[in-house]
Design a protein around this motif. Structure first.
Motif, PDB file in Angstrom:
ATOM      1  N   GLY A 245     -47.876 116.129  14.932  1.00  0.00           N
ATOM      2  CA  GLY A 245     -48.721 117.288  14.658  1.00  0.00           C
ATOM      3  C   GLY A 245     -49.845 117.026  13.670  1.00  0.00           C
ATOM      4  O   GLY A 245     -50.704 117.887  13.473  1.00  0.00           O
ATOM      5  N   THR A 246     -49.854 115.851  13.031  1.00  0.00           N
ATOM      6  CA  THR A 246     -50.922 115.545  12.071  1.00  0.00           C
ATOM      7  C   THR A 246     -52.244 115.215  12.755  1.00  0.00           C
ATOM      8  O   THR A 246     -53.264 115.079  12.078  1.00  0.00           O
ATOM      9  N   LEU A 247     -52.229 115.088  14.075  1.00  0.00           N
ATOM     10  CA  LEU A 247     -53.462 114.734  14.796  1.00  0.00           C
ATOM     11  C   LEU A 247     -54.549 115.784  14.617  1.00  0.00           C
ATOM     12  O   LEU A 247     -55.737 115.473  14.704  1.00  0.00           O
ATOM     13  N   THR A 248     -54.159 117.035  14.367  1.00  0.00           N
ATOM     14  CA  THR A 248     -55.152 118.107  14.229  1.00  0.00           C
ATOM     15  C   THR A 248     -55.499 118.411  12.773  1.00  0.00           C
ATOM     16  O   THR A 248     -56.459 119.126  12.517  1.00  0.00           O
ATOM     17  N   ILE A 249     -54.724 117.879  11.831  1.00  0.00           N
ATOM     18  CA  ILE A 249     -54.971 118.211  10.422  1.00  0.00           C
ATOM     19  C   ILE A 249     -55.352 117.005   9.580  1.00  0.00           C
ATOM     20  O   ILE A 249     -55.991 117.156   8.544  1.00  0.00           O
ATOM     21  N   ASN A 252     -58.956 110.480   9.836  1.00  0.00           N
ATOM     22  CA  ASN A 252     -58.675 109.107  10.291  1.00  0.00           C
ATOM     23  C   ASN A 252     -57.700 109.110  11.469  1.00  0.00           C
ATOM     24  O   ASN A 252     -56.668 108.429  11.464  1.00  0.00           O
ATOM     25  N   ASN A 253     -58.029 109.921  12.505  1.00  0.00           N
ATOM     26  CA  ASN A 253     -57.214 110.000  13.727  1.00  0.00           C
ATOM     27  C   ASN A 253     -55.778 110.451  13.458  1.00  0.00           C
ATOM     28  O   ASN A 253     -54.832 109.975  14.085  1.00  0.00           O
ATOM     29  N   GLY A 254     -55.629 111.380  12.520  1.00  0.00           N
ATOM     30  CA  GLY A 254     -54.305 111.918  12.229  1.00  0.00           C
ATOM     31  C   GLY A 254     -53.500 111.107  11.243  1.00  0.00           C
ATOM     32  O   GLY A 254     -52.394 111.515  10.871  1.00  0.00           O
ATOM     33  N   GLY A 265     -44.848 109.014  15.643  1.00  0.00           N
ATOM     34  CA  GLY A 265     -45.443 109.669  16.801  1.00  0.00           C
ATOM     35  C   GLY A 265     -46.951 109.500  16.841  1.00  0.00           C
ATOM     36  O   GLY A 265     -47.547 109.359  17.919  1.00  0.00           O
ATOM     37  N   VAL A 266     -47.577 109.498  15.667  1.00  0.00           N
ATOM     38  CA  VAL A 266     -49.021 109.272  15.587  1.00  0.00           C
ATOM     39  C   VAL A 266     -49.344 107.832  15.954  1.00  0.00           C
ATOM     40  O   VAL A 266     -50.345 107.555  16.616  1.00  0.00           O
ATOM     41  N   LYS A 267     -48.492 106.909  15.535  1.00  0.00           N
ATOM     42  CA  LYS A 267     -48.669 105.490  15.864  1.00  0.00           C
ATOM     43  C   LYS A 267     -48.641 105.281  17.379  1.00  0.00           C
ATOM     44  O   LYS A 267     -49.464 104.546  17.926  1.00  0.00           O
ATOM     45  N   ALA A 272     -51.594 103.847  22.196  1.00  0.00           N
ATOM     46  CA  ALA A 272     -51.655 104.027  23.647  1.00  0.00           C
ATOM     47  C   ALA A 272     -52.949 104.680  24.112  1.00  0.00           C
ATOM     48  O   ALA A 272     -53.526 104.267  25.133  1.00  0.00           O
ATOM     49  N   PHE A 273     -53.426 105.673  23.372  1.00  0.00           N
ATOM     50  CA  PHE A 273     -54.552 106.474  23.865  1.00  0.00           C
ATOM     51  C   PHE A 273     -55.857 106.234  23.108  1.00  0.00           C
ATOM     52  O   PHE A 273     -56.928 106.291  23.701  1.00  0.00           O
ATOM     53  N   LYS A 274     -55.762 105.976  21.809  1.00  0.00           N
ATOM     54  CA  LYS A 274     -56.981 105.739  21.039  1.00  0.00           C
ATOM     55  C   LYS A 274     -57.434 104.289  21.161  1.00  0.00           C
ATOM     56  O   LYS A 274     -58.602 104.002  21.443  1.00  0.00           O
ATOM     57  N   SER A 275     -56.505 103.358  20.965  1.00  0.00           N
ATOM     58  CA  SER A 275     -56.846 101.938  21.086  1.00  0.00           C
ATOM     59  C   SER A 275     -56.820 101.458  22.522  1.00  0.00           C
ATOM     60  O   SER A 275     -57.366 100.394  22.828  1.00  0.00           O
TER      61      SER A 275
END
Length: 311
Positions: A245-249, A252-254, A265-267, A272-275
């Motif tokens: 849930g830190t992706l929205t708050i 530096n990409n969460g 979960g952010v890792k 997978a999706f950002k890199s």
């Protein structure tokens, strides 16, 4: 012999036909769920397991990669970022899970008592649960803003300085735990269902025997709500370990300031999706799946303290 086998096949076919005719309505109702599980859960899980054995990346012409066997899993233990990520995730889980369980439990005890506005407070406490996760993140981002956030406005009104919340590495994880408390209403509903299933004659018998409120809680309410305590604990651990849930708050990409909000979960999402490193992200996901499976097995193996009324 052939005639006997033929008769058996006919009987089986007739049983199957009878079964379909008598249950087809139920199967039709379940069909959308079955299709959803197959398309959005089973197939993606199988594909992610397959991808985890490849050095797979997203390029302009599609997915490109080569088979590396367990290379992606070995890479996880060589990744320098994994130390802070695991530490952040463990701290978040160790504090957040017990805190939410205790708060939601006592909140349910409070709204389970009979007073005038009980139903109103139940609705109010449950409302945050129905807010979508993305909306919830942006809402908290505004509430904790250092310039115009409501929380800091309140602090200023009582003569206190601004609290940095997610704007500081020292307070970011604490603020995330505070944000997670926002949705304790979901656990509250499950506790209430457990309280309603406790037979009232038990309380009446305890009152006749002279048991006070604390004794009734300790001897009746707490033991008979252990199945929901166990369920909530398992589900909370699973949800907390894969929380992103830190992706929205977080900036530096969460990841937050100085990677203070860089959870597992952010890792997974970042790789997978950002890199675009699909293979590595899939390996991270399956390692988390294995860890959650082991923890769940341990919890079920040590669940002798759970009391079921039919026991």
């Amino acid at each position: 012999m052939e005639k006997y086998l033929h008769v058996r096949q006919v009987k089986r076919r007739n049983k199957f036909t009878t079964f379909l005719k008598s249950n087809y309505v139920g199967w039709l109702f379940n069909l959308p769920l079955m299709i959803g599980l197959l398309v959005f859960t089973c197939i993606p899980m199988c594909l992610s397991l397959y991808y985890s054995f490849f050095d797979l990346s997203v390029k302009a012409d599609g997915l490109v990669g080569e088979f590396v066997g367990l290379g992606q899993y070995i890479r996880i233990f060589q990744d320098e970022e994994m130390g802070p990520v695991v530490l952040n995730t463990l701290l978040f889980a160790i504090i957040s899970v017990p805190l939410n369980l205790v708060l939601s439990y006592f909140l349910a005890l409070l709204v389970n008592t009979k007073f005038k506005f009980t139903k109103f407070f139940r609705v109010i406490y449950y409302l945050p649960v129905i807010i979508p996760a993305v909306v919830n993140g942006f809402l908290w981002k505004d509430l904790t803003d250092s310039t115009f956030g409501i929380f800091n406005k309140i602090l200023n009104m009582i003569g206190l300085d601004n609290f940095p919340f997610f704007q500081s590495a020292k307070t970011a994880l604490f603020s995330l735990i505070l944000m997670n408390v926002w949705s304790v209403g979901g656990g509250m509903v499950l506790w209430l269902s457990a309280f309603k299933n406790i037979p009232k004659p038990l309380y009446e018998a305890a009152r006749i025997e002279g048991a006070n409120a604390f004794q009734r809680f300790y001897k009746i309410t707490l033991p008979l709500s252990t199945p929901i305590i166990f369920y909530n604990a398992v589900m909370s651990i699973i949800g907390t370990l894969q929380f992103n849930g830190t992706l929205t708050i977080g900036i530096n990409n969460g990841k937050g300031i100085d990677n203070s909000l860089y959870l597992y979960g952010v890792k997974v999402w970042f790789e997978a999706f950002k890199s675009g490193d699909i293979g590595y992200g899939a390996a991270l996901s399956w390692l988390l799946f294995i860890v959650i499976g082991i923890l769940t097995f341990i919890m079920f193996s040590t669940s002798k303290w759970v009391y079921y009324q039919e026991d």
